[in-house]
Design an enzyme around this catalytic site. Structure first.
Site, mmCIF file in Angstrom:
data_model
loop_
_atom_site.group_PDB
_atom_site.id
_atom_site.type_symbol
_atom_site.label_atom_id
_atom_site.label_comp_id
_atom_site.label_asym_id
_atom_site.label_seq_id
_atom_site.Cartn_x
_atom_site.Cartn_y
_atom_site.Cartn_z
ATOM 1 N N HIS A 25 0.840 -1.208 0.000
ATOM 2 C CA HIS A 25 0.000 0.000 0.000
ATOM 3 C C HIS A 25 0.877 1.260 0.000
ATOM 4 O O HIS A 25 0.676 2.167 -0.827
ATOM 5 C CB HIS A 25 -0.900 -0.008 1.241
ATOM 6 C CG HIS A 25 -1.771 1.203 1.360
ATOM 7 N ND1 HIS A 25 -3.053 1.244 0.869
ATOM 8 C CD2 HIS A 25 -1.547 2.431 1.926
ATOM 9 C CE1 HIS A 25 -3.577 2.435 1.111
ATOM 10 N NE2 HIS A 25 -2.683 3.164 1.754
ATOM 11 N N GLU A 26 1.832 1.292 0.913
ATOM 12 C CA GLU A 26 2.703 2.466 1.003
ATOM 13 C C GLU A 26 3.636 2.569 -0.205
ATOM 14 O O GLU A 26 3.997 3.671 -0.620
ATOM 15 C CB GLU A 26 3.520 2.418 2.298
ATOM 16 C CG GLU A 26 2.690 2.391 3.579
ATOM 17 C CD GLU A 26 1.707 3.544 3.680
ATOM 18 O OE1 GLU A 26 1.927 4.594 3.035
ATOM 19 O OE2 GLU A 26 0.692 3.398 4.400
ATOM 20 N N HIS A 29 1.898 4.608 -2.840
ATOM 21 C CA HIS A 29 2.057 6.050 -2.604
ATOM 22 C C HIS A 29 3.473 6.506 -2.967
ATOM 23 O O HIS A 29 3.654 7.531 -3.638
ATOM 24 C CB HIS A 29 1.801 6.378 -1.128
ATOM 25 C CG HIS A 29 0.391 6.200 -0.693
ATOM 26 N ND1 HIS A 29 -0.686 6.726 -1.377
ATOM 27 C CD2 HIS A 29 -0.136 5.558 0.399
ATOM 28 C CE1 HIS A 29 -1.802 6.431 -0.741
ATOM 29 N NE2 HIS A 29 -1.500 5.702 0.329
#
Length: 463
Positions: A25-26, A29
């Site tokens: 997920h990170e 980003h």
């Protein structure tokens, strides 16, 4: 010793599972921020005190926290999500980069949405490998019908092979549970199309439902509906010194009758024996094509609730590998087929989870079904012990959940950030600092409340 090993498996599986899901997920980003040349100060997995960190050539810190319950990517121009001292590069390298606030609204929206998108991609990758490896599942054949249930009202029978639930194609018994779950809390007509045992003609049956299982917590839809999978009454092991062992029943025997009653499934066998304790009964088995009769007396045992039942000291099949081929579905695909099925499966779960969340908000589904880190850790441990395919399946489902939850329009989550970006686009100017401060406080309160509620549910389930 075994309990210690189980605890180690649970903890390590939990850390690995969350680490991969949060890390990906990170990474979404981070990758999007790097693409738009936004300076990333820190990439961290976990919260709390940092126990490991490294810096890359750009000056970005990559670190791990002691609490593996989340993570974050901090970009230039953003406040740190944690109360701790930070070394922020303000030198020449940082001046070459732009801050998050200086990026265009479109770039900021893509960076924000990249985290949930990465979770959906992770789910597709996990399902891709599941279908490439091949996963065996139970065929959608009815192995038991409980009285006074929707299934009995619909007149489903043992041996019926389910083809459709409403207009949805059913491939495996897991599909039966999934499609029934999608009808929780609803009112209307439930349709099931099946082929009776020994027939080639499909039959469609209907039953009326009204607010079905509305508000009921922690229940299996397929169990509540009233059916069980078809597990043959095949003896996988015999307890030494038990009634079956003393009578001469062997591993591999198929029980075909008890006290004159025909037996097809393990569910029928268990129900039939439950009331026949402390009295001599006849049991007929099929041993490699030869029928043999035995006479024995089932032992009486009591459950924790005080219910007494009869047992004869045999175990049912514990592995799908031991089932006959006609009772199994092997989901093994080539590369193209695995990719297509992975996308389809991810889409199905996104729709199912969104539907469940909507029903939870409306009250059709009990909020007691919300699980927290304790439940996730237990499920992760069970999945790890069950094998790679089960662990990948858990990884995919939780990754989809994380992606969807982060898209909620709650300040501090990605969805809330996208709403703020949209507001800024509409009004033509940045949102005020005071509004941002209050919205973030509200977001922290909402997320913290949800976490406390989830942990409370976990504790109640254990107690």
């Amino acid at each position: 010793m075994e309990s210690i090993l189980d605890l180690i498996i649970i903890i390590s599986s939990f850390v690995l599972l969350l680490g991969v899901i949060v890390g990906i997920h990170e990474l979404g980003h981070f990758s999007a921020a790097r693409y738009f040349n936004i300076y990333v100060i820190r990439f961290k997995i976990g919260f709390g005190k940092t126990f490991f960190k490294r810096f890359d050539k750009h000056g970005t810190e990559f670190s791990f926290g002691i609490l593996p319950l989340g993570g974050y990517v901090q970009m230039l121009g953003e406040a740190s999500p944690q109360e701790e001292d930070m070394q922020v590069d303000t030198g020449v390298e940082a001046q070459k980069k732009i801050s998050y606030k200086e990026a265009t609204l479109g770039a900021r929206a893509i960076v924000t949405a990249a985290g949930p998108i990465a979770n959906f991609i992770l789910a597709i990758v996990a399902y891709f490998f599941i279908f490439l490896i091949g996963a065996k599942e139970l065929a959608p054949v009815v192995g038991g019908v409980e009285p006074d249930t929707l299934a009995s009202e619909m007149n489903l029978e043992i041996g019926d092979k389910i083809l459709l639930i409403d207009d949805n194609e059913v491939v495996s018994f897991n599909d039966v549970n999934g499609y029934l779950a999608s009808r929780i809390g609803e009112t209307g007509v439930l349709r099931i199309t099946s082929i009776p045992e020994g027939s080639n003609i499909s039959v469609t049956k209907e039953v009326a439902i009204k607010s079905w299982l509305k508000g009921v917590s922690q229940t299996s839809p397929v169990t509540s509906f009233g059916i069980a999978p078809f597990i043959p009454a095949l003896v996988s092991s015999v307890q030494e010194g038990g009634p079956a062992d003393k009578a001469g029943i062997l591993k591999g025997d198929i029980i075909i009758s008890v006290a004159g009653s025909k037996i097809q499934t393990w569910n029928q066998l268990s129900q039939n024996l439950s009331s026949k304790f402390d009295k001599v009964i006849s049991i007929e088995v099929d041993r490699r094509g030869q029928r043999i009769d035995f006479r024995l007396t089932p032992n009486r045992v009591s459950s924790e609730t005080g219910i007494e039942r009869g047992v004869i000291g045999i175990m049912r099949l514990s592995s799908l590998d031991d089932l006959p081929e006609h009772l199994l579905i092997n989901n093994k695909e080539n590369i193209v087929g695995a990719f297509v099925k992975a996308i389809t499966q991810t889409y199905k779960f996104i729709v199912l989870i969104l539907d469940s969340i909507g029903k939870m908000i409306s009250g059709s589904v009990s909020a007691d079904n919300i699980g927290g880190p304790i439940q996730i850790s237990l499920l992760a441990g069970s999945a790890a012990k069950a094998g790679l395919v089960s662990f990948l399946s858990m990884l995919a489902i939780l990754s989809i959940n994380l992606g969807l939850i982060n898209l909620f329009p709650i300040p501090i989550l990605d969805g809330g950030q996208l709403v703020l970006i949209a507001i800024e686009k509409i009004k033509g100017s940045p949102v005020s600092d005071s509004f941002l401060e209050y919205s973030f406080r509200l977001g922290i309160f909402m997320v913290a409340s949800l976490m406390v509620f989830a942990i409370f549910n976990d504790i109640v389930k254990i107690i």
